[in-house]
Scaffold this active site. Structure first.
Site, PDB file in Angstrom:
ATOM      1  N   CYS A 133      35.975  39.535  31.444  1.00  9.77           N
ATOM      2  CA  CYS A 133      35.815  38.949  32.773  1.00  9.77           C
ATOM      3  C   CYS A 133      36.939  37.953  33.064  1.00  9.77           C
ATOM      4  O   CYS A 133      36.886  36.798  32.613  1.00  9.77           O
ATOM      5  CB  CYS A 133      34.445  38.283  32.864  1.00  9.77           C
ATOM      6  SG  CYS A 133      34.183  37.439  34.419  1.00  9.77           S
ATOM      7  N   CYS A 136      35.846  34.789  34.941  1.00 10.58           N
ATOM      8  CA  CYS A 136      35.131  33.786  34.133  1.00 10.58           C
ATOM      9  C   CYS A 136      36.105  33.027  33.237  1.00 10.58           C
ATOM     10  O   CYS A 136      35.983  31.814  33.084  1.00 10.58           O
ATOM     11  CB  CYS A 136      34.100  34.449  33.218  1.00 10.58           C
ATOM     12  SG  CYS A 136      33.131  35.732  33.986  1.00 10.58           S
ATOM     13  N   ASP A 137      37.044  33.742  32.614  1.00 14.16           N
ATOM     14  CA  ASP A 137      37.809  33.148  31.521  1.00 14.16           C
ATOM     15  C   ASP A 137      39.297  32.969  31.798  1.00 14.16           C
ATOM     16  O   ASP A 137      39.993  32.319  31.023  1.00 14.16           O
ATOM     17  CB  ASP A 137      37.632  34.010  30.257  1.00 14.16           C
ATOM     18  CG  ASP A 137      36.171  34.097  29.846  1.00 14.16           C
ATOM     19  OD1 ASP A 137      35.460  33.094  30.036  1.00 14.16           O
ATOM     20  OD2 ASP A 137      35.742  35.148  29.366  1.00 14.16           O
TER      21      ASP A 137
END
Ligand SMILES: Cc1cc2nc3c(=O)[nH]c(=O)nc-3n(C[C@H](O)[C@H](O)[C@H](O)COP(=O)(O)OP(=O)(O)OC[C@H]3O[C@@H](n4cnc5c(N)ncnc54)[C@H](O)[C@@H]3O)c2cc1C
Length: 316
Positions: A133, A136-137
């Protein structure tokens, strides 16, 4: 508790089904699952959902869908379904919080989960540089070189997102062409810090505590190279979230729920499936929402038929 309609999943399919079921007066329950709001909560800008001419953030879109469904009487339960019994009447669902829920009709909208390469290093370094992701990261890899594996729309989107944060994005594409749509490929190719490595597979991800590189191999020449990446993003597709429905509803060979043509009906009476969990082809928010609408309409008609049949037979 017993409900007329229980919807498993809170992505675009689940909330759209809830909106239609709620407006039909069915007071549905949505069980939000491990990822409330579904996959779109992992992305930033959504530009292709009708009704948002300027685009919309994925999280905002899902918040809007939830509020719209709640406005008409949908109840959202933040729990995960662990086990189901779909054949007897009513259907039974066991939740990880310990609760048991009964339903006359069930709409399955559990979406799909990322597919991994199967390397031991993916597990060892997950959360320490390995991710599925970018949204997200990606922030953790600002100004650093990263790799993205895959050649589909998802991989292109991940690469584009990372290109705005990271110094270099190495796209590792197994074949000499991509599966992605033409517009996504054009965007990727036009981005100066995305480097596409064709015919390239990952042999290993290096590092013990964090990602320190990726060993890749050119499949035609056999030549191996170490890319000095610090983030490794896997974007090679998804696996439908149907484990709890195995031996309950009919699935295809890849685990997607089988539905009747032009319908969301499964092989079990009163069980309908919508969204990515039954769609290996389109996998878009709008198609998920569309089938969510279909599932609610079909569930409502099925419930009406049951009531009518019982009334005719004089059964309470
Ligand atoms: C990074 C990324 C970017 C994307 N960008 C776009 C885009 O720009 N436009 C677009 O149209 N599509 C986009 N997509 C695809 C889109 O997100 C999906 O097609 C869509 O979310 C599918 O909706 P769904 O409702 O079927 O499932 P999902 O969104 O996957 O939701 C599944 C739901 O089921 C729940 N669930 C799973 N297991 C259980 C359980 N056991 N019990 C209870 N609940 C459970 C989860 O918590 C989740 O709420 C993107 C996807 C990703 C990953």
């Amino acid at each position: 508790m017993k409900y007329e309609v229980v919807i498993i999943g809170s992505g675009p399919a689940g909330y759209t089904a809830a909106l239609y079921a709620a407006r039909a007066g069915l007071s549905p329950l949505v069980i939000a699952g491990p990822e409330p709001g579904g996959q779109l909560t992992r992305t930033s800008e959504v530009e292709n959902f009708p009704g948002y001419p300027e685009g919309v953030l994925g999280g905002q879109l899902m918040d809007d869908l939830r509020r719209q469904a709640e406005r008409f009487g949908t109840k959202v339960l933040y729990d995960v379904v662990e086990k189901v019994e779909l054949r007897p009447f009513p259907k039974k669902l066991w939740l990880s919080g310990g609760e048991t829920v009964e339903a006359d009709a069930v709409i399955i909208a559990t979406g799909s989960s990322p597919r991994w390469l199967g390397l031991e290093a993916e597990k060892r370094l997950y959360g320490a540089g390995v991710s599925a992701c970018a949204v997200c990261d990606g922030y953790f890899f600002r100004g650093k070189p990263v790799a993205v594996v895959g050649g589909g729309d998802s991989a292109c989107e991940e690469a584009m997102y990372l290109s705005r944060l990271c110094s270099e994005v190495h796209m590792l594409v197994r074949r000499d062409q991509m599966r992605a749509s033409r517009i996504m490929q054009e965007r990727v190719r036009a981005t100066p810090n995305i480097h596409i490595h064709w015919n390239t597979i990952t042999v290993d991800i290096l590092g013990e505590q964090k990602v320190e590189g990726a060993r890749v191999r050119h499949v035609l020449t056999g030549e191996e190279t170490i890319l000095p990446v610090q983030g490794f993003f896997v974007a090679i597709g998804h696996v439908p979230n149907t484990e709890i429905f195995r031996n309950q509803v009919a699935l295809d060979a890849a685990g997607y729920i089988l539905t009747e043509p032009k319908s969301t009906r499964t092989n079990i009476e009163g069980v309908f499936a919508a969204g990515d969990v039954q769609d290996p082809i389109y996998r878009q928010a709008v198609t998920a929402a569309g089938t969510g609408c279909m599932a609610a309409l079909e569930a409502e008609r099925w419930l009406m038929e049951q009531k009518h049949r019982k009334a005719t037979l004089g059964v309470s």
